[in-house]
Each structure stands twice: as C-alpha cells, then as structure tokens.
Design a protein around this motif. Sequence first.
Motif, PDB file in Angstrom:
ATOM      1  N   LYS A   1       0.839  -1.202   0.000  1.00 51.91           N
ATOM      2  CA  LYS A   1       0.000   0.000   0.000  1.00 51.91           C
ATOM      3  C   LYS A   1       0.877   1.257   0.000  1.00 51.91           C
ATOM      4  CE  LYS A   1      -3.727   2.121   2.706  1.00 51.91           C
ATOM      5  NZ  LYS A   1      -4.363   2.852   1.692  1.00 51.91           N
ATOM      6  N   GLY A   2       1.943   1.246   0.786  1.00 52.37           N
ATOM      7  CA  GLY A   2       2.868   2.375   0.819  1.00 52.37           C
ATOM      8  C   GLY A   2       3.544   2.581  -0.525  1.00 52.37           C
ATOM      9  N   PHE A   3       3.919   1.480  -1.170  1.00 50.55           N
ATOM     10  CA  PHE A   3       4.539   1.575  -2.492  1.00 50.55           C
ATOM     11  C   PHE A   3       3.554   2.145  -3.506  1.00 50.55           C
ATOM     12  CE2 PHE A   3       5.597  -0.346  -6.641  1.00 50.55           C
ATOM     13  CZ  PHE A   3       6.834   0.237  -6.827  1.00 50.55           C
ATOM     14  N   GLN A   4       2.309   1.699  -3.433  1.00 48.58           N
ATOM     15  CA  GLN A   4       1.275   2.187  -4.345  1.00 48.58           C
ATOM     16  C   GLN A   4       1.070   3.693  -4.158  1.00 48.58           C
ATOM     17  OE1 GLN A   4      -2.611   0.523  -3.705  1.00 48.58           O
ATOM     18  NE2 GLN A   4      -3.464   1.433  -5.548  1.00 48.58           N
ATOM     19  N   GLU A   5       1.018   4.156  -2.914  1.00 45.19           N
ATOM     20  CA  GLU A   5       0.864   5.590  -2.650  1.00 45.19           C
ATOM     21  C   GLU A   5       2.052   6.372  -3.207  1.00 45.19           C
ATOM     22  OE1 GLU A   5       0.309   6.051   1.535  1.00 45.19           O
ATOM     23  OE2 GLU A   5      -1.639   5.035   1.518  1.00 45.19           O
ATOM     24  N   PHE A   6       3.247   5.814  -3.057  1.00 44.94           N
ATOM     25  CA  PHE A   6       4.448   6.470  -3.563  1.00 44.94           C
ATOM     26  C   PHE A   6       4.392   6.601  -5.083  1.00 44.94           C
ATOM     27  CE2 PHE A   6       8.728   5.814  -5.390  1.00 44.94           C
ATOM     28  CZ  PHE A   6       9.317   6.988  -4.975  1.00 44.94           C
ATOM     29  N   ILE A   7       4.019   5.539  -5.764  1.00 46.56           N
ATOM     30  CA  ILE A   7       3.976   5.532  -7.224  1.00 46.56           C
ATOM     31  C   ILE A   7       2.902   6.479  -7.749  1.00 46.56           C
ATOM     32  CG2 ILE A   7       3.395   4.081  -9.227  1.00 46.56           C
ATOM     33  CD1 ILE A   7       6.212   3.692  -8.180  1.00 46.56           C
ATOM     34  N   LEU A   8       1.777   6.584  -7.047  1.00 48.85           N
ATOM     35  CA  LEU A   8       0.673   7.386  -7.535  1.00 48.85           C
ATOM     36  C   LEU A   8       0.827   8.875  -7.250  1.00 48.85           C
ATOM     37  CD1 LEU A   8      -2.333   5.032  -6.780  1.00 48.85           C
ATOM     38  CD2 LEU A   8      -1.208   5.464  -8.952  1.00 48.85           C
ATOM     39  N   ARG A   9       1.863   9.258  -6.532  1.00 48.25           N
ATOM     40  CA  ARG A   9       2.113  10.679  -6.310  1.00 48.25           C
ATOM     41  C   ARG A   9       2.502  11.328  -7.628  1.00 48.25           C
ATOM     42  NH1 ARG A   9       6.197  10.638  -1.349  1.00 48.25           N
ATOM     43  NH2 ARG A   9       4.853   9.590   0.106  1.00 48.25           N
ATOM     44  N   GLY A  10       2.112  12.584  -7.801  1.00 48.44           N
ATOM     45  CA  GLY A  10       2.447  13.302  -9.029  1.00 48.44           C
ATOM     46  C   GLY A  10       3.936  13.533  -9.180  1.00 48.44           C
ATOM     47  N   ASN A  11       4.661  13.645  -8.064  1.00 53.50           N
ATOM     48  CA  ASN A  11       6.087  13.950  -8.130  1.00 53.50           C
ATOM     49  C   ASN A  11       6.881  12.839  -8.802  1.00 53.50           C
ATOM     50  OD1 ASN A  11       5.368  16.194  -6.739  1.00 53.50           O
ATOM     51  ND2 ASN A  11       6.260  15.570  -4.801  1.00 53.50           N
ATOM     52  N   VAL A  12       6.438  11.598  -8.648  1.00 52.40           N
ATOM     53  CA  VAL A  12       7.170  10.484  -9.244  1.00 52.40           C
ATOM     54  C   VAL A  12       7.117  10.593 -10.765  1.00 52.40           C
ATOM     55  CG1 VAL A  12       7.238   7.976  -9.491  1.00 52.40           C
ATOM     56  CG2 VAL A  12       6.800   8.981  -7.262  1.00 52.40           C
ATOM     57  N   LEU A  13       5.953  10.909 -11.290  1.00 54.53           N
ATOM     58  CA  LEU A  13       5.826  11.060 -12.731  1.00 54.53           C
ATOM     59  C   LEU A  13       6.668  12.237 -13.225  1.00 54.53           C
ATOM     60  CD1 LEU A  13       4.516  10.046 -15.288  1.00 54.53           C
ATOM     61  CD2 LEU A  13       2.589  11.535 -14.822  1.00 54.53           C
ATOM     62  N   ASP A  14       6.637  13.349 -12.511  1.00 55.72           N
ATOM     63  CA  ASP A  14       7.456  14.504 -12.884  1.00 55.72           C
ATOM     64  C   ASP A  14       8.941  14.133 -12.892  1.00 55.72           C
ATOM     65  OD1 ASP A  14       5.152  15.972 -13.038  1.00 55.72           O
ATOM     66  OD2 ASP A  14       5.414  16.947 -11.092  1.00 55.72           O
ATOM     67  N   LEU A  15       9.354  13.381 -11.877  1.00 55.61           N
ATOM     68  CA  LEU A  15      10.748  12.962 -11.789  1.00 55.61           C
ATOM     69  C   LEU A  15      11.113  12.049 -12.947  1.00 55.61           C
ATOM     70  CD1 LEU A  15      13.401  12.944 -10.222  1.00 55.61           C
ATOM     71  CD2 LEU A  15      12.501  11.042  -8.892  1.00 55.61           C
ATOM     72  N   ALA A  16      10.230  11.128 -13.291  1.00 56.93           N
ATOM     73  CA  ALA A  16      10.498  10.219 -14.405  1.00 56.93           C
ATOM     74  C   ALA A  16      10.645  10.991 -15.713  1.00 56.93           C
ATOM     75  CB  ALA A  16       9.384   9.184 -14.517  1.00 56.93           C
ATOM     76  N   VAL A  17       9.774  11.964 -15.934  1.00 60.35           N
ATOM     77  CA  VAL A  17       9.857  12.783 -17.147  1.00 60.35           C
ATOM     78  C   VAL A  17      11.173  13.564 -17.150  1.00 60.35           C
ATOM     79  CG1 VAL A  17       8.852  14.769 -18.337  1.00 60.35           C
ATOM     80  CG2 VAL A  17       7.377  12.945 -17.500  1.00 60.35           C
ATOM     81  N   ALA A  18      11.553  14.111 -16.014  1.00 58.73           N
ATOM     82  CA  ALA A  18      12.800  14.878 -15.927  1.00 58.73           C
ATOM     83  C   ALA A  18      14.013  13.997 -16.240  1.00 58.73           C
ATOM     84  CB  ALA A  18      12.938  15.500 -14.544  1.00 58.73           C
ATOM     85  N   VAL A  19      14.001  12.771 -15.749  1.00 59.98           N
ATOM     86  CA  VAL A  19      15.129  11.862 -15.999  1.00 59.98           C
ATOM     87  C   VAL A  19      15.219  11.528 -17.490  1.00 59.98           C
ATOM     88  CG1 VAL A  19      15.963   9.499 -15.612  1.00 59.98           C
ATOM     89  CG2 VAL A  19      15.222  10.895 -13.685  1.00 59.98           C
ATOM     90  N   VAL A  20      14.075  11.244 -18.112  1.00 61.60           N
ATOM     91  CA  VAL A  20      14.080  10.906 -19.536  1.00 61.60           C
ATOM     92  C   VAL A  20      14.557  12.092 -20.369  1.00 61.60           C
ATOM     93  CG1 VAL A  20      12.588  10.332 -21.492  1.00 61.60           C
ATOM     94  CG2 VAL A  20      12.333   9.104 -19.338  1.00 61.60           C
TER      95      VAL A  20
END
Length: 144
Positions: free
Chosen positions: A3-22
């Motif tokens: 559940k904690g992992f799911q909450e972490f993944i669903l945060r908007g910041n993770v997607l922003d970070l992934a886009v920034a890395v790419v």
Amino acid sequence: MLKGFQEFILRGNVLDLAVAVVIGAAFTAVVTSIVTAVINPAIGALFNAETLAEALPVVIPTVSGGEATMYFGAVIGAVLNFVIVAAVVYFALVAPVNHLRQRAEKRRLAGQPAVDEATPPTELELLAEIRDLLAKRDGAPPAQ
C-alpha cells in the motif's frame, strides 16, 4: 508494505521525476554528441591527435613487461561534457526559475499578488476548491 509503495507511485512527483530523468538523458545525449563530434576533434587537433579521447597519451610500463597507455585527453573531454551540460542546465533552467522567484518575492513584499490574476489556478488549488465544495455539499466543515 504494498500500500505504501502504491501511494508512492501514484504521487504526481514520481511522474514529474520520471519525465525529468528521460528528458535529461536525451539532453545529455545531444550534448555528448556535440562534444564528441565537434569539440573533441577540434581540441584534439591542437594536441596533434585525431580526437580529444586520444590526446595527451602517457605510456607506462606494466608489471608483465608490456606497456599501458593513459589518455588524459579523454578525461578533459569528460570534464568539458560535464561543464557544458551544467552550464546549459543552469542558464536554461536554474537562472530563469531564480529570476521568477525573485520577481514573485518582490511582488509579495510590495503587497501585490505573486502571480497575475489572469494566471489559471494550480492543480493543488483546484483540488482544494473541489474538496471544499464537496465538504460544503455534505454539510461538513472544510478541512484545512
């Protein structure tokens, strides 16, 4: 734990970070290509080498009686690549954001809103407004 992992993944910041890395990886590839194809040969020519990666060779003897060659030009090329990427990131991202922050702070100190009234609300502001409207509809006091 999941559940904690799911909450972490669903945060908007993770997607922003992934886009920034790419985007950062793609940008680094462009800068590396420019340094490798244009700058390294130009500087390598100064050292009478085909590329900077082959410039400034130092031959050292090995334990087995052979020789090993160290190319200090390759290190210079890597440093140049880093400096160019860092400069572009600073001048394209950091400096403009710092400038905008300073302008917003000056406006705040002058008693003006930090953002123009014509600027659309942020995602967080919209979500807070929706939350308050739902709470009002249900008769509960809005959360703070």
